[in-house]
Write a protein that holds these residues in place. Structure first.
Motif, short mmCIF file in Angstrom:
data_model
loop_
_atom_site.label_atom_id
_atom_site.label_comp_id
_atom_site.label_asym_id
_atom_site.label_seq_id
_atom_site.Cartn_x
_atom_site.Cartn_y
_atom_site.Cartn_z
N ILE A 285 -11.16 1.22 -132.49
CA ILE A 285 -10.40 1.10 -131.31
C ILE A 285 -9.00 0.99 -131.60
N LEU A 286 -7.97 1.64 -131.01
CA LEU A 286 -6.54 1.37 -131.15
C LEU A 286 -6.12 1.30 -129.75
N SER A 287 -5.67 -0.02 -129.71
CA SER A 287 -5.18 -0.39 -128.30
C SER A 287 -3.65 -1.03 -128.32
N VAL A 288 -3.16 -1.22 -127.08
CA VAL A 288 -1.83 -1.57 -127.02
C VAL A 288 -2.14 -2.93 -125.95
N HIS A 289 -1.84 -4.19 -126.65
CA HIS A 289 -1.86 -5.32 -125.88
C HIS A 289 -0.17 -5.82 -125.83
N PHE A 290 0.49 -5.67 -126.95
CA PHE A 290 1.71 -6.14 -126.99
C PHE A 290 2.97 -5.33 -126.77
N LEU B 131 -29.21 0.82 -133.08
CA LEU B 131 -28.31 1.04 -133.86
C LEU B 131 -26.87 0.04 -133.71
N ILE B 132 -26.40 -0.44 -134.82
CA ILE B 132 -25.18 -1.48 -134.99
C ILE B 132 -24.27 -0.84 -135.71
N GLN B 133 -23.16 -0.81 -135.32
CA GLN B 133 -21.80 -0.40 -136.31
C GLN B 133 -20.75 -1.34 -136.23
N THR B 134 -20.12 -1.40 -137.30
CA THR B 134 -19.04 -2.39 -137.72
C THR B 134 -17.87 -1.72 -137.30
N GLY B 135 -17.13 -2.47 -136.54
CA GLY B 135 -15.78 -1.96 -135.97
C GLY B 135 -14.72 -2.99 -135.90
N LEU B 136 -13.54 -2.60 -135.33
CA LEU B 136 -12.44 -3.50 -134.91
C LEU B 136 -11.49 -2.98 -134.04
N GLU B 137 -11.10 -3.73 -133.21
CA GLU B 137 -10.19 -3.22 -132.20
C GLU B 137 -8.68 -3.50 -132.75
N ILE B 138 -7.88 -2.61 -133.31
CA ILE B 138 -6.76 -2.63 -134.12
C ILE B 138 -5.55 -2.71 -132.99
N ASP B 139 -4.64 -3.58 -133.14
CA ASP B 139 -3.60 -3.61 -132.25
C ASP B 139 -2.31 -2.56 -132.76
N TYR B 140 -1.92 -1.75 -131.83
CA TYR B 140 -0.80 -0.79 -132.04
C TYR B 140 0.46 -1.59 -131.77
N ILE B 141 1.25 -2.14 -132.57
CA ILE B 141 2.33 -2.95 -132.20
C ILE B 141 3.91 -2.19 -132.70
N ASP B 142 4.41 -1.75 -131.84
CA ASP B 142 5.75 -1.01 -132.15
C ASP B 142 6.66 -1.82 -133.22
N SER C 270 -6.31 -12.86 -132.14
CA SER C 270 -7.06 -12.23 -132.94
C SER C 270 -7.60 -13.11 -134.01
N MET C 271 -8.68 -12.67 -134.68
CA MET C 271 -9.44 -13.22 -135.72
C MET C 271 -8.27 -13.38 -136.74
N GLN C 272 -8.67 -14.40 -137.79
CA GLN C 272 -7.75 -14.61 -138.90
C GLN C 272 -8.16 -13.77 -140.14
N LEU C 273 -7.22 -13.38 -140.91
CA LEU C 273 -7.61 -12.36 -142.21
C LEU C 273 -8.66 -12.93 -142.96
N THR D 224 -16.37 -4.70 -132.27
CA THR D 224 -15.14 -4.36 -132.32
C THR D 224 -14.16 -5.61 -131.97
N GLU D 225 -14.26 -6.55 -133.12
CA GLU D 225 -13.32 -7.84 -132.77
C GLU D 225 -11.89 -7.36 -132.97
N HIS D 226 -11.22 -8.16 -132.38
CA HIS D 226 -9.64 -8.30 -132.57
C HIS D 226 -9.15 -8.15 -133.96
N ALA D 227 -8.84 -7.22 -134.46
CA ALA D 227 -8.41 -7.40 -135.99
C ALA D 227 -7.23 -8.39 -136.18
N PRO D 228 -7.10 -8.89 -137.29
CA PRO D 228 -6.04 -9.73 -137.67
C PRO D 228 -4.73 -9.08 -137.32
N LEU D 229 -3.89 -9.70 -136.96
CA LEU D 229 -2.38 -9.40 -136.52
C LEU D 229 -1.67 -8.68 -137.95
N PRO D 230 -0.86 -7.90 -137.82
CA PRO D 230 -0.30 -7.66 -139.11
C PRO D 230 0.70 -8.54 -139.63
#
Length: 272
Positions: free
Chosen positions: A115-120, A83-94, A58-61, A39-45
């Motif tokens: 995963i949907l996370s709040v860091h910001f 078992l290996i699954q492909t995922g991302l940790e998505i930032d929720y940014i208000d 985060s990683m770059q797009l 679940t790598e940190h998804a590119p920021l919006p």
């Protein structure tokens, strides 16, 4: 351990290590894992400027397609072992809900789990990465009358993430919902409003979402407990919220961290 780990970072994380995917997977197998999600940190919006000093949240797009393809190859390579699954940790940014939904609409079909996370946090003078460092946390705190107000902003933002319309590929799991407590030994909140946390848990249950039961806080010197702590997990269990263990490992040696400190009677699940 015979566990599923639903929160693991990778060499694509600019603030982690360059431990290889193989190093993570081989250690997971040695630990007896039955499965894992990267679940790598998804590119920021688009339009959001990373407020951390090194712009390394985060990683770059442009790296994303390689990330997905590399995991797809690893699935084939290790199909008989784990078992290996492909995922991302998505930032929720208000304020960036539309951009996040567009990203998920494009890349969500390639994900098995997320995963949907709040860091910001959006404060008066702009956005801050709340968990970046004790100093940055203290800087945010100076914008508020009390630490209780900062906690309220965090949980209000988590509630927004739970309710956000992010499309068909919105993550099913809310990440480390007590991350605001990461520096609690330096910035203690002696009057935590449990009601706003319970309201958050109620929303997660109502939306039929999962909870990231994250062991990494155990090893954070200013936290020393899982995200979330035992009393919140007890409330989640009352509401039948599915709990997914996450090491939140940023290096292979962190796999399994905090697992022994989780609530013993908490039934851990595999992501759905």
């Amino acid at each position: 351990m015979n566990i599923y780990d639903g929160h693991i970072h990778t060499p694509y994380c600019p603030h982690g290590t360059k431990d290889s995917f193989h190093l993570y997977i081989d250690r997971a197998i040695n630990l007896g894992y039955k499965g894992l999600t990267f679940t790598e940190h998804a590119p920021l919006p688009d339009g959001f400027e990373d407020p951390t000093p090194d712009k390394d949240s985060s990683m770059q797009l442009e790296e994303l397609e390689n990330y997905i393809e590399q995991i797809n190859q690893l699935k084939k390579e290790y199909r008989k072992d784990i078992l290996i699954q492909t995922g991302l940790e998505i930032d929720y940014i208000d304020g960036f809900e539309n951009e996040t939904a567009s990203f998920l609409n494009r890349y969500g079909p390639y994900l098995d789990d997320s995963i949907l996370s709040v860091h910001f946090l959006k404060a008066k003078t702009g956005y801050y990465c709340m968990d970046y460092s004790p100093d940055m946390f203290g800087k945010i705190l100076r914008e508020f009358d009390s630490i209780q107000d900062l906690y309220s902003l965090y949980y209000n933002t988590v509630k927004k993430s739970v309710l956000a319309e992010l499309g068909a590929y919105k993550p099913k799991r809310i990440g480390h919902i007590s991350l605001v407590m990461k520096f609690q030994k330096k910035y203690p909140n002696v009057d935590i409003d449990k009601n706003e946390i319970l309201e958050t848990i109620d929303l997660i249950a109502k939306q039929k979402l999962q909870l990231d039961y994250n062991g990494s806080g155990v090893n954070k010197p200013l936290c020393r407990e899982p995200y979330p702590p035992e009393w919140i997990i007890s409330e989640a269990l009352k509401r039948n919220i599915p709990l997914i263990y996450g090491s939140d490992a940023h290096r292979a040696g962190e796999l399994g961290q905090g697992f022994g400190k989780l609530k013993e009677e908490a039934p851990l699940m595999q992501p759905m």
